[in-house]
Design a protein around this motif. Structure first.
Motif, PDB file in Angstrom:
ATOM      1  N   LEU A 198       0.930  -1.294  -0.074  1.00  0.00           N
ATOM      2  CA  LEU A 198      -0.035   0.078   0.076  1.00  0.00           C
ATOM      3  C   LEU A 198       0.834   1.241   0.058  1.00  0.00           C
ATOM      4  CD1 LEU A 198      -3.041  -0.784   2.269  1.00  0.00           C
ATOM      5  CD2 LEU A 198      -2.748  -1.112  -0.049  1.00  0.00           C
ATOM      6  N   GLU A 199       2.112   1.111   0.594  1.00  0.00           N
ATOM      7  CA  GLU A 199       2.975   2.342   0.535  1.00  0.00           C
ATOM      8  C   GLU A 199       3.448   2.721  -0.874  1.00  0.00           C
ATOM      9  OE1 GLU A 199       5.613  -1.177   1.365  1.00  0.00           O
ATOM     10  OE2 GLU A 199       3.594  -0.612   1.967  1.00  0.00           O
ATOM     11  N   ARG A 200       3.205   1.816  -1.730  1.00  0.00           N
ATOM     12  CA  ARG A 200       3.539   2.185  -3.361  1.00  0.00           C
ATOM     13  C   ARG A 200       2.244   2.571  -4.098  1.00  0.00           C
ATOM     14  NH1 ARG A 200       7.950  -1.821  -5.891  1.00  0.00           N
ATOM     15  NH2 ARG A 200       9.528  -2.219  -4.072  1.00  0.00           N
ATOM     16  N   CYS A 201       1.139   2.785  -3.231  1.00  0.00           N
ATOM     17  CA  CYS A 201       0.125   2.814  -3.935  1.00  0.00           C
ATOM     18  C   CYS A 201      -0.519   4.590  -3.880  1.00  0.00           C
ATOM     19  CB  CYS A 201      -1.325   2.137  -3.518  1.00  0.00           C
ATOM     20  SG  CYS A 201      -1.027   0.472  -3.637  1.00  0.00           S
ATOM     21  N   THR A 202      -1.124   5.076  -4.813  1.00  0.00           N
ATOM     22  CA  THR A 202      -1.579   6.567  -5.128  1.00  0.00           C
ATOM     23  C   THR A 202      -2.869   6.609  -5.513  1.00  0.00           C
ATOM     24  OG1 THR A 202       0.978   7.207  -5.496  1.00  0.00           O
ATOM     25  CG2 THR A 202      -1.074   8.739  -6.014  1.00  0.00           C
ATOM     26  N   LEU A 203      -3.889   7.466  -4.667  1.00  0.00           N
ATOM     27  CA  LEU A 203      -5.177   7.529  -5.265  1.00  0.00           C
ATOM     28  C   LEU A 203      -5.203   8.897  -6.082  1.00  0.00           C
ATOM     29  CD1 LEU A 203      -8.030   6.844  -5.585  1.00  0.00           C
ATOM     30  CD2 LEU A 203      -8.589   7.457  -3.361  1.00  0.00           C
ATOM     31  N   THR A 204      -5.530   9.105  -7.030  1.00  0.00           N
ATOM     32  CA  THR A 204      -5.482  10.182  -7.908  1.00  0.00           C
ATOM     33  C   THR A 204      -7.053  10.756  -8.378  1.00  0.00           C
ATOM     34  OG1 THR A 204      -3.124  10.202  -8.737  1.00  0.00           O
ATOM     35  CG2 THR A 204      -4.523  11.636  -9.570  1.00  0.00           C
ATOM     36  N   THR A 205      -7.552  11.486  -7.795  1.00  0.00           N
ATOM     37  CA  THR A 205      -9.082  11.862  -8.029  1.00  0.00           C
ATOM     38  C   THR A 205      -9.637  12.353  -9.503  1.00  0.00           C
ATOM     39  OG1 THR A 205      -8.682  14.000  -6.783  1.00  0.00           O
ATOM     40  CG2 THR A 205      -9.575  12.334  -5.528  1.00  0.00           C
ATOM     41  N   ALA A 206      -8.346  12.710 -10.218  1.00  0.00           N
ATOM     42  CA  ALA A 206      -8.763  13.294 -11.542  1.00  0.00           C
ATOM     43  C   ALA A 206      -8.670  12.412 -12.414  1.00  0.00           C
ATOM     44  CB  ALA A 206      -7.743  14.558 -11.687  1.00  0.00           C
ATOM     45  N   PHE A 207      -7.928  10.966 -11.886  1.00  0.00           N
ATOM     46  CA  PHE A 207      -7.543  10.218 -13.106  1.00  0.00           C
ATOM     47  C   PHE A 207      -8.828   9.583 -13.687  1.00  0.00           C
ATOM     48  CE2 PHE A 207      -5.790   5.455 -13.019  1.00  0.00           C
ATOM     49  CZ  PHE A 207      -5.577   5.340 -14.554  1.00  0.00           C
ATOM     50  N   GLY A 208      -8.827   9.611 -14.875  1.00  0.00           N
ATOM     51  CA  GLY A 208      -9.789   8.765 -15.713  1.00  0.00           C
ATOM     52  C   GLY A 208      -9.171   8.336 -16.868  1.00  0.00           C
ATOM     53  N   ARG A 209      -9.928   7.740 -17.726  1.00  0.00           N
ATOM     54  CA  ARG A 209      -9.296   7.312 -19.098  1.00  0.00           C
ATOM     55  C   ARG A 209     -10.570   7.518 -20.060  1.00  0.00           C
ATOM     56  NH1 ARG A 209      -8.207   1.568 -17.131  1.00  0.00           N
ATOM     57  NH2 ARG A 209      -6.310   2.544 -16.438  1.00  0.00           N
ATOM     58  N   ALA A 210      -9.767   7.836 -21.326  1.00  0.00           N
ATOM     59  CA  ALA A 210     -10.474   8.226 -22.550  1.00  0.00           C
ATOM     60  C   ALA A 210     -11.603   7.148 -22.905  1.00  0.00           C
ATOM     61  CB  ALA A 210      -9.542   8.777 -23.722  1.00  0.00           C
ATOM     62  N   PHE A 211     -11.392   5.901 -22.708  1.00  0.00           N
ATOM     63  CA  PHE A 211     -12.228   4.935 -23.071  1.00  0.00           C
ATOM     64  C   PHE A 211     -13.773   5.064 -22.356  1.00  0.00           C
ATOM     65  CE2 PHE A 211      -8.898   1.562 -24.064  1.00  0.00           C
ATOM     66  CZ  PHE A 211      -8.291   2.442 -25.164  1.00  0.00           C
ATOM     67  N   GLY A 212     -14.885   5.087 -23.162  1.00  0.00           N
ATOM     68  CA  GLY A 212     -15.991   5.472 -22.554  1.00  0.00           C
ATOM     69  C   GLY A 212     -16.441   4.374 -21.801  1.00  0.00           C
ATOM     70  N   TYR A 213     -16.169   3.219 -21.677  1.00  0.00           N
ATOM     71  CA  TYR A 213     -16.807   2.131 -20.971  1.00  0.00           C
ATOM     72  C   TYR A 213     -16.548   2.001 -19.506  1.00  0.00           C
ATOM     73  CZ  TYR A 213     -12.792  -0.715 -23.018  1.00  0.00           C
ATOM     74  OH  TYR A 213     -11.510  -1.125 -23.283  1.00  0.00           O
ATOM     75  N   TYR A 214     -15.598   2.463 -19.172  1.00  0.00           N
ATOM     76  CA  TYR A 214     -14.893   2.481 -17.774  1.00  0.00           C
ATOM     77  C   TYR A 214     -15.967   3.460 -16.933  1.00  0.00           C
ATOM     78  CZ  TYR A 214     -10.996  -0.177 -18.871  1.00  0.00           C
ATOM     79  OH  TYR A 214     -10.035  -1.240 -19.419  1.00  0.00           O
ATOM     80  N   ASP A 215     -16.167   2.842 -15.594  1.00  0.00           N
ATOM     81  CA  ASP A 215     -17.399   3.417 -14.843  1.00  0.00           C
ATOM     82  C   ASP A 215     -16.986   3.456 -13.433  1.00  0.00           C
ATOM     83  OD1 ASP A 215     -18.196   0.815 -14.685  1.00  0.00           O
ATOM     84  OD2 ASP A 215     -19.958   1.227 -15.809  1.00  0.00           O
ATOM     85  N   GLY A 216     -15.935   2.732 -13.008  1.00  0.00           N
ATOM     86  CA  GLY A 216     -15.609   2.704 -11.806  1.00  0.00           C
ATOM     87  C   GLY A 216     -14.295   2.734 -11.389  1.00  0.00           C
ATOM     88  N   VAL A 217     -13.615   2.014 -10.507  1.00  0.00           N
ATOM     89  CA  VAL A 217     -12.195   1.981 -10.100  1.00  0.00           C
ATOM     90  C   VAL A 217     -11.373   1.681 -11.233  1.00  0.00           C
ATOM     91  CG1 VAL A 217     -10.385   0.823  -8.841  1.00  0.00           C
ATOM     92  CG2 VAL A 217     -12.816   1.320  -7.855  1.00  0.00           C
ATOM     93  N   LEU A 218     -10.216   2.454 -11.403  1.00  0.00           N
ATOM     94  CA  LEU A 218      -9.347   2.400 -12.459  1.00  0.00           C
ATOM     95  C   LEU A 218      -7.693   2.202 -11.968  1.00  0.00           C
ATOM     96  CD1 LEU A 218     -10.402   5.481 -14.642  1.00  0.00           C
ATOM     97  CD2 LEU A 218     -10.997   2.933 -15.055  1.00  0.00           C
ATOM     98  N   PHE A 219      -7.104   1.474 -12.357  1.00  0.00           N
ATOM     99  CA  PHE A 219      -5.703   1.525 -11.815  1.00  0.00           C
ATOM    100  C   PHE A 219      -4.670   1.216 -13.002  1.00  0.00           C
ATOM    101  CE2 PHE A 219      -7.890  -2.612 -11.533  1.00  0.00           C
ATOM    102  CZ  PHE A 219      -7.064  -3.632 -12.394  1.00  0.00           C
TER     103      PHE A 219
END
Length: 372
Positions: free
Chosen positions: A302-323
């Motif tokens: 977990l110390e190597r994890c980051t949560l970035t609230t503006a992180f999205g993806r151009a593909f229109g089918y994603y609608d939840g958690v991204l990584f």
């Protein structure tokens, strides 16, 4: 077409091993996928990256840019409610003037159904993490975003429904989101989004549009049917009539989008920024606490994890958690692995409601000596 360097068999076997241990069914999917369907589900932003082909007299198709849509279609064709599928094969994306590979190997897994999406998210991210580590890199980090968390945060602000819907829709389109926040979307937007078919029934509008095409001898872009275009024109015009953000509302959303750091710290900051209608946001925050616990149980540092609230993806089918799994040695637009949740895709493919999450690894990037 530029190819990526081959991955030695021993290294590829190590990267593949976590997927083989996940209890998934191997699946093969066609290299050619329907162009119109890809554009409808992934969005027009994908068009410049596609290799398009067309047989004489046939519909346009594209070399598969990745495996998610193709595997989802195969799952639905199987007629089962749930399933986990392992794939390994080449994907194809046009790179333009850049030097990156246009034909490259992906190894991945897609999971459908299940009654615990939080655990499934953690399993997918953990799988991507372990497979990436198997390539030998010691500089990896895991970055998360969450489209559903943004939606829950917007709901907490108790905005006008049409305005809230518009903000959610443009989250993964930074230019349009910035326009909403800085107010530049206001001037002239109503005229720009006028529905030229307003005032007639949907059936009449569809018939009129089809007649115009026939008179002009043209076909819809990407094979889009007139029914879809009429619906989108109406939705866009309706959204343009919605209220706009006040400066205070825009400021709190900007502050939300600026958050990035250790996941729990970011979640605490999100909670502090929330508005009064926070039932759905509290549920999303609680789910994230459980998700972090599940990630730790999956062996993710977990110390190597980051949560970035503006992180999205151009593909229109994603609608939840991204990584994305990233290497410090590679550019930000070259993740070693990626994945996310796309629950709505199954319904859009005609399969009804159902959870869906997946991940893929680029073995050539995971390889410690690799750079592509």
């Amino acid at each position: 077409m530029r190819l990526e360097p081959a991955v030695p068999a021993e290294a590829l076997a190590a990267i593949r091993a976590p997927f083989l241990s996940a209890g998934a069914t191997p699946v093969e999917v066609p290299v050619l996928q329907p162009l119109a369907l890809l554009l409808e589900l992934a969005g027009e932003a994908m068009r410049p990256r596609l290799f398009v082909v067309q047989a004489e007299g046939g519909e346009e198709a594209a070399l598969r840019p990745d495996f998610t849509i193709a595997v989802a279609r195969a799952h639905l064709d199987g007629g089962v409610s749930g399933g986990r599928y392992f794939y390994e094969g080449k994907a194809f994306r046009a790179a333009g003037a850049t030097a990156r590979a246009e034909e490259f190997l992906q190894v991945g897994l897609e999971a459908f159904g299940g009654d615990d999406p939080v655990a499934a998210d953690a399993q997918a991210a953990g799988l991507a993490w372990r497979a990436s580590l198997a390539g030998g890199r010691d500089d990896l980090t895991l970055r998360f975003g969450d489209i559903a968390l943004f939606a829950a945060f917007i709901d907490s602000l108790d905005l006008a429904p049409l305005l809230a819907a518009r903000l959610k829709r443009v989250f993964s389109r930074p230019r349009l989101l910035a326009a909403e926040l800085d107010g530049s979307a206001r001037a002239g937007e109503a005229q720009a989004a006028v529905n030229p078919l307003a005032g007639v029934s949907e059936d009449q509008a569809v018939a009129a549009l089809a007649q115009l095409w026939a008179m002009a001898g043209v076909s819809p872009v990407g094979g889009r049917p007139p029914e879809e275009i009429v619906r989108r024109l109406a939705e866009r015009a309706e959204a343009a009539r919605a209220p706009h953000l006040t400066e205070d509302e825009a400021d709190v959303i900007r502050r939300y989008l600026a958050l990035s750091g250790p996941p729990q710290a970011v979640l605490d900051q999100v909670a502090a920024l929330a508005g009064p209608a926070r039932a759905s946001l509290d549920a999303a925050l609680k789910a994230w606490t459980a998700r972090l616990e599940a990630l730790a149980a999956q062996g993710v540092a977990l110390e190597r994890c980051t949560l970035t609230t503006a992180f999205g993806r151009a593909f229109g089918y994603y609608d939840g958690v991204l990584f994305e799994v990233r290497s410090a040695a590679l550019a930000e637009d070259r993740p070693v692995a990626a994945g996310g949740r796309y629950d709505g895709l199954i319904a859009r493919l005609g399969g009804g409601a159902g959870g869906a999450v997946g991940c893929m690894v680029r073995p050539a990037r995971a390889l410690a000596a690799g750079g592509e």
